[in-house]
Design a protein around this motif. Sequence first.
Motif: not given
Length: 178
Positions: A91-92, A107-109, A122-123, A133-134
């Motif tokens: 899921y993202y 984009q994130a997990q 995520n990116k 963010y990292s």
Amino acid sequence: MKNKVIARSIGGAILALVMASMIGCGTNTPTSALKDNVQHAPSGNKPEEVKTTIASSPLESWVGEYEFSEYAPPDQNRFYRISIYKEDKSYYATIDIDGFQTMERLQAQVEGDGKAIKIIFNKYLPDNLWEPYSPGDVLLRLEKTDSALNTFWEKIHPMLKDDRESGKTYFEAAARSS
């Protein structure tokens, strides 16, 4: 009672025909698909009888769009949109934040369960302006209660100081169009 027995017999006959046609055609049932998506549970009628059900992730209930907006007079706005989706077995979320001197595309997990999730960076996506963010940073957390969707701010913070208190309702499910 008689109708249940007839219905069960008809269902068994249909299943037998489907299986026979698969065997006759040389079709193999993909066992990997069965292992990933099926749970077997007794139906309660007979101990040897097995009922097949599709397994679903508790994260499935989070799939959708969530929105939050802020306004500061005379003309500052900030709009937040989180879109949670499933791709393959994960899921993202895509996060868009737009407003005064702001354009974030992330984009994130998504990790968690049916009651609470963490949105983990995520990116960066195209058109993103800033890169604070990292990978692995928890951007925010969302938690469902009986009556609300509570936000816990982490790396992402709202524009207004009045909106920075964690544990309150900020995001709401976006209206779905038919």
